[in-house]
Design an enzyme around this catalytic site. Structure first.
Site, PDB file in Angstrom:
ATOM      1  N   THR A  55      -0.213 -14.155   6.506  1.00 36.87           N
ATOM      2  CA  THR A  55       1.220 -14.222   6.162  1.00 36.87           C
ATOM      3  C   THR A  55       2.075 -14.122   7.425  1.00 36.87           C
ATOM      4  O   THR A  55       3.087 -14.812   7.551  1.00 36.87           O
ATOM      5  CB  THR A  55       1.601 -13.125   5.151  1.00 36.87           C
ATOM      6  OG1 THR A  55       0.702 -13.166   4.059  1.00 36.87           O
ATOM      7  CG2 THR A  55       3.007 -13.304   4.643  1.00 36.87           C
ATOM      8  N   GLY A  56       1.657 -13.281   8.355  1.00 38.00           N
ATOM      9  CA  GLY A  56       2.386 -13.172   9.628  1.00 38.00           C
ATOM     10  C   GLY A  56       2.460 -14.519  10.329  1.00 38.00           C
ATOM     11  O   GLY A  56       3.511 -14.916  10.855  1.00 38.00           O
ATOM     12  N   GLU A  85       6.674  -0.036  16.395  1.00 36.45           N
ATOM     13  CA  GLU A  85       7.554   0.690  15.478  1.00 36.45           C
ATOM     14  C   GLU A  85       7.368   2.194  15.663  1.00 36.45           C
ATOM     15  O   GLU A  85       6.525   2.639  16.425  1.00 36.45           O
ATOM     16  CB  GLU A  85       7.256   0.276  14.030  1.00 36.45           C
ATOM     17  CG  GLU A  85       7.576  -1.201  13.808  1.00 36.45           C
ATOM     18  CD  GLU A  85       7.676  -1.616  12.355  1.00 36.45           C
ATOM     19  OE1 GLU A  85       7.220  -0.874  11.477  1.00 36.45           O
ATOM     20  OE2 GLU A  85       8.233  -2.705  12.113  1.00 36.45           O
ATOM     21  N   ASN A 103       0.803  -1.236   0.000  1.00 34.44           N
ATOM     22  CA  ASN A 103       0.000   0.000   0.000  1.00 34.44           C
ATOM     23  C   ASN A 103       0.834   1.285   0.000  1.00 34.44           C
ATOM     24  O   ASN A 103       0.410   2.291  -0.562  1.00 34.44           O
ATOM     25  CB  ASN A 103      -1.040  -0.007   1.127  1.00 34.44           C
ATOM     26  CG  ASN A 103      -0.486  -0.317   2.490  1.00 34.44           C
ATOM     27  OD1 ASN A 103       0.511  -1.012   2.623  1.00 34.44           O
ATOM     28  ND2 ASN A 103      -1.121   0.192   3.509  1.00 34.44           N
ATOM     29  N   GLY A 142       2.380  -6.704   6.967  1.00 33.80           N
ATOM     30  CA  GLY A 142       1.490  -7.335   5.989  1.00 33.80           C
ATOM     31  C   GLY A 142       0.278  -7.927   6.679  1.00 33.80           C
ATOM     32  O   GLY A 142      -0.141  -7.460   7.739  1.00 33.80           O
ATOM     33  N   SER A 143      -0.252  -8.990   6.082  1.00 39.42           N
ATOM     34  CA  SER A 143      -1.527  -9.530   6.571  1.00 39.42           C
ATOM     35  C   SER A 143      -1.316 -10.545   7.697  1.00 39.42           C
ATOM     36  O   SER A 143      -0.228 -11.114   7.850  1.00 39.42           O
ATOM     37  CB  SER A 143      -2.269 -10.186   5.414  1.00 39.42           C
ATOM     38  OG  SER A 143      -1.544 -11.307   4.977  1.00 39.42           O
TER      39      SER A 143
HETATM   40  P1  NAD Z   1       0.634  -9.851   2.453  1.00 40.28           P
HETATM   41  O1  NAD Z   1       0.747 -10.462   3.798  1.00 40.28           O
HETATM   42  O2  NAD Z   1      -0.066 -10.615   1.395  1.00 40.28           O
HETATM   43  O3  NAD Z   1       2.091  -9.555   1.850  1.00 40.28           O
HETATM   44  C1  NAD Z   1       3.014  -8.711   2.495  1.00 40.28           C
HETATM   45  C2  NAD Z   1       4.417  -9.081   2.059  1.00 40.28           C
HETATM   46  O4  NAD Z   1       4.703 -10.406   2.488  1.00 40.28           O
HETATM   47  C3  NAD Z   1       4.640  -9.061   0.553  1.00 40.28           C
HETATM   48  O5  NAD Z   1       5.912  -8.516   0.298  1.00 40.28           O
HETATM   49  C4  NAD Z   1       4.584 -10.530   0.179  1.00 40.28           C
HETATM   50  O6  NAD Z   1       5.308 -10.864  -0.972  1.00 40.28           O
HETATM   51  C5  NAD Z   1       5.216 -11.171   1.406  1.00 40.28           C
HETATM   52  N1  NAD Z   1       4.862 -12.587   1.615  1.00 40.28           N
HETATM   53  C6  NAD Z   1       3.724 -13.222   1.233  1.00 40.28           C
HETATM   54  N2  NAD Z   1       3.766 -14.508   1.624  1.00 40.28           N
HETATM   55  C7  NAD Z   1       4.941 -14.697   2.257  1.00 40.28           C
HETATM   56  C8  NAD Z   1       5.559 -15.804   2.894  1.00 40.28           C
HETATM   57  N3  NAD Z   1       4.953 -16.997   2.964  1.00 40.28           N
HETATM   58  N4  NAD Z   1       6.768 -15.638   3.473  1.00 40.28           N
HETATM   59  C9  NAD Z   1       7.377 -14.433   3.427  1.00 40.28           C
HETATM   60  N5  NAD Z   1       6.858 -13.335   2.830  1.00 40.28           N
HETATM   61  C10 NAD Z   1       5.643 -13.473   2.260  1.00 40.28           C
HETATM   62  O7  NAD Z   1      -0.005  -8.433   2.667  1.00 40.28           O
HETATM   63  P2  NAD Z   1      -0.453  -7.382   1.555  1.00 40.28           P
HETATM   64  O8  NAD Z   1      -1.709  -7.844   0.935  1.00 40.28           O
HETATM   65  O9  NAD Z   1       0.709  -7.033   0.702  1.00 40.28           O
HETATM   66  O10 NAD Z   1      -0.730  -6.083   2.477  1.00 40.28           O
HETATM   67  C11 NAD Z   1      -1.931  -5.853   3.110  1.00 40.28           C
HETATM   68  C12 NAD Z   1      -1.869  -6.204   4.572  1.00 40.28           C
HETATM   69  O11 NAD Z   1      -0.819  -5.499   5.219  1.00 40.28           O
HETATM   70  C13 NAD Z   1      -3.142  -5.785   5.286  1.00 40.28           C
HETATM   71  O12 NAD Z   1      -3.533  -6.807   6.169  1.00 40.28           O
HETATM   72  C14 NAD Z   1      -2.712  -4.545   6.050  1.00 40.28           C
HETATM   73  O13 NAD Z   1      -3.502  -4.246   7.169  1.00 40.28           O
HETATM   74  C15 NAD Z   1      -1.314  -4.899   6.419  1.00 40.28           C
HETATM   75  N6  NAD Z   1      -0.541  -3.707   6.776  1.00 40.28           N
HETATM   76  C16 NAD Z   1      -0.191  -3.510   8.081  1.00 40.28           C
HETATM   77  C17 NAD Z   1       0.491  -2.355   8.459  1.00 40.28           C
HETATM   78  C18 NAD Z   1       0.869  -2.079   9.892  1.00 40.28           C
HETATM   79  O14 NAD Z   1       1.690  -1.196  10.115  1.00 40.28           O
HETATM   80  N7  NAD Z   1       0.301  -2.756  10.864  1.00 40.28           N
HETATM   81  C19 NAD Z   1       0.831  -1.423   7.475  1.00 40.28           C
HETATM   82  C20 NAD Z   1       0.458  -1.657   6.159  1.00 40.28           C
HETATM   83  C21 NAD Z   1      -0.221  -2.802   5.815  1.00 40.28           C
END
Ligand code: NAD
Length: 484
Positions: free
Chosen positions: A232-233, A464, A153, A228-229
């Protein structure tokens, strides 16, 4: 891209390179689905090279004075500012976020770097009077090579922020930008190549599998920070645990409540509710207050005004400064958001606005969804409890404070909360009881560097944007010196 198709390279061991596989990932403009560039698809072998380079570079980097490291990190921030226009145009086309609001992202990125650059001498230890025969001290040491993975994003903002604190703590970094919007990472790579010692920052582009996973599983990487999501976390926690004992921080999703009390003006609440949805990037912000919890006495008036305001939003070409909302970031994400809108309809929520592709020739291609408002939402519904990460606002009604709190705390998320009342006791009581890591009273959206940002519950682990982030890239060592 004016007919120019960019092939965005990676930074490995001080060189801008393609993937050893020769493969590239296409990046489209989500406003019209045109291919605007390609990013290198890093293999596990590319990641291994990046980690090896980072491992070689780290001891000399850690041995530098913190102020010398800070000087270089500041230079990176300045160089990024100097290329702000180029980054902006590229990112607007690569993400679909609107240009006017996106202008802040490079400045935020540079500011984050400068913030951490100034904190080098705060990486302090302690003296502890644990015995009289010894001097007991602690020192903080870097982990070594840090892996950082960021989402789509705000690509440059997250990427630049992501390297600052680990670098200032004396680590080297392997960074993975998002595969959907990777193109600006090449610019950050060129800047780091020109300013930082070789290998201190490495940037590998590619999908989660294999690129992100190879970072997470690499045995040399003992510290991982992920944004990220939630799914994935969780996958990262599992994968990391299979290869070693690793320190992991997670900045994850949110289903954030904005809670309006009866003493508020409905116009004001409607205004802040629409602003805090971040429609400028189609609601794709972890901090968006996607659940609007309004006291029943204000509910009808707020809902009416929210719908009026949302209906006035100007959707259009993200590069046009007059556009107030762009498309969703990718086809896959668009389809996911549309299916969630459908689930809201299936579960009996009332669609008050939007929910479909906007009319007009310019919206026939691309990942466009009208700004969407649902009322009659409750916490049992999928759209009432799951993060949509799109332009979809769910409006709830509540009767008393206990009910408002119960709704606010009813999801597995706990990132932000926004509380609106002029009654100081009510405001502070809610702020204490809401299970969220970042709470605004009569405010929303703003981040304040120096104050820790992060989530409770499934929204994350660690904080952070403050000193805690910097110290989180260090391990504590106790040293006991015999005095007698
Ligand atoms: P995502 O989890 O799909 O991907 C995030 C990153 O992780 C990408 O670079 C992706 O390639 C990588 N990834 C995917 N699978 C992986 C794996 N198995 N191992 C290692 N890396 C992997 O998330 P997204 O769709 O890109 O982003 C949206 C999400 O991020 C939403 O849930 C949003 O709320 C969250 N987000 C959180 C914050 C915060 O500060 N809390 C900020 C921005 C976005």
């Amino acid at each position: 891209m004016n007919g120019q198709i960019r092939h965005s390279q990676m930074l490995i061991d001080g060189q801008m390179v393609a993937s050893e596989s020769g493969e590239w990932l296409a990046s489209d403009n989500p406003a019209n689905e045109e291919i605007i560039g390609y990013s290198a698809a890093a293999t596990a072998a590319d990641v291994h090279k990046a980690v090896a380079a980072a491992e070689r570079a780290q001891p000399a980097w850690a041995a530098m004075d913190p102020n010398a490291r800070g000087k270089l990190v500041r230079q990176v921030a300045q160089a990024l500012r100097a290329r702000a226009d180029e980054v902006l145009k590229l990112e607007v086309q690569d993400t679909g976020n609107t240009i006017t609001k996106m202008k802040g992202d490079v400045e935020h990125a540079a500011h984050a770097m400068e913030f951490f650059a100034g904190l080098g001498t705060e990486i302090k230890g302690e003296t502890i009077p644990a015995s009289s025969e010894n001097l007991h001290i602690t020192v903080r040491e870097p982990y070594g090579v840090v892996g950082r993975i960021v989402p789509f994003n705000h690509p440059i903002k997250f990427a630049a922020h992501a390297i600052a604190a680990p670098l200032m703590a004396g680590n080297s970094v392997v960074l993975k930008p998002p595969e959907q919007s990777p193109l600006s990472a090449e610019i950050l790579g060129e800047i780091c190549r020109d300013i930082l010692p070789r290998g201190v920052v490495n940037i590998v582009t590619g999908n989660g599998m294999p690129t992100g996973d190879a970072i997470v599983r690499h045995p040399v990487i003992k510290r991982i920070a992920f944004t990220g999501s939630v799914p994935t976390g969780m996958a990262i926690q599992r994968a990391a645990a299979e290869t070693g004992i690793k320190a992991i921080t997670l900045e994850l999703g949110g289903k954030n409540p904005l809670i309006a009390f009866p003493d508020m003006d409905p116009d004001k609440i409607a205004e802040v509710a629409v602003n805090a949805m971040n429609f400028a990037w189609s609601g794709q912000s972890c901090g968006s207050t996607s659940r609007l919890l309004v006291h029943e006495s204000l509910h009808a008036a707020v809902l009416k005004r929210v719908v009026e305001r949302v209906a006035e939003l100007r959707l259009g070409d993200p590069l046009d400064p007059n556009s107030q909302m762009g498309p969703l970031n990718s086809r896959r994400h668009y389809e996911r958001v549309c299916s969630m809108v459908q689930s809201g309809l299936n579960e009996g929520a009332t669609l008050k606005h939007g929910g479909k592709r906007p009319l007009g020739k310019q919206f026939e291609k691309g990942y466009w969804l009208e700004p969407t408002v649902f009322s009659d939402v409750n916490s049992k519904m999928y759209i009432g409890r799951e993060e949509i990460f799109g332009p979809v606002l769910s409006v709830f009604s509540w009767r008393d404070e206990a009910e408002a709190l119960a709704i606010a705390n009813s999801t597995e998320y706990g990132l932000t909360a926004s509380i609106w009342t002029n009654d100081i006791k009510t405001a502070l009581r809610m702020a204490r009881n809401v299970k969220s890591g970042y709470v605004w009273i009569n405010g929303a959206s703003s981040h304040f560097y120096g104050t820790p940002f992060g989530g409770f519950k499934n929204s994350g682990l660690g904080r952070e944007e403050g000193l805690e982030e910097l110290l989180g890239y260090t391990e504590t060592k106790s040293i006991h010196m015999k005095l007698a």
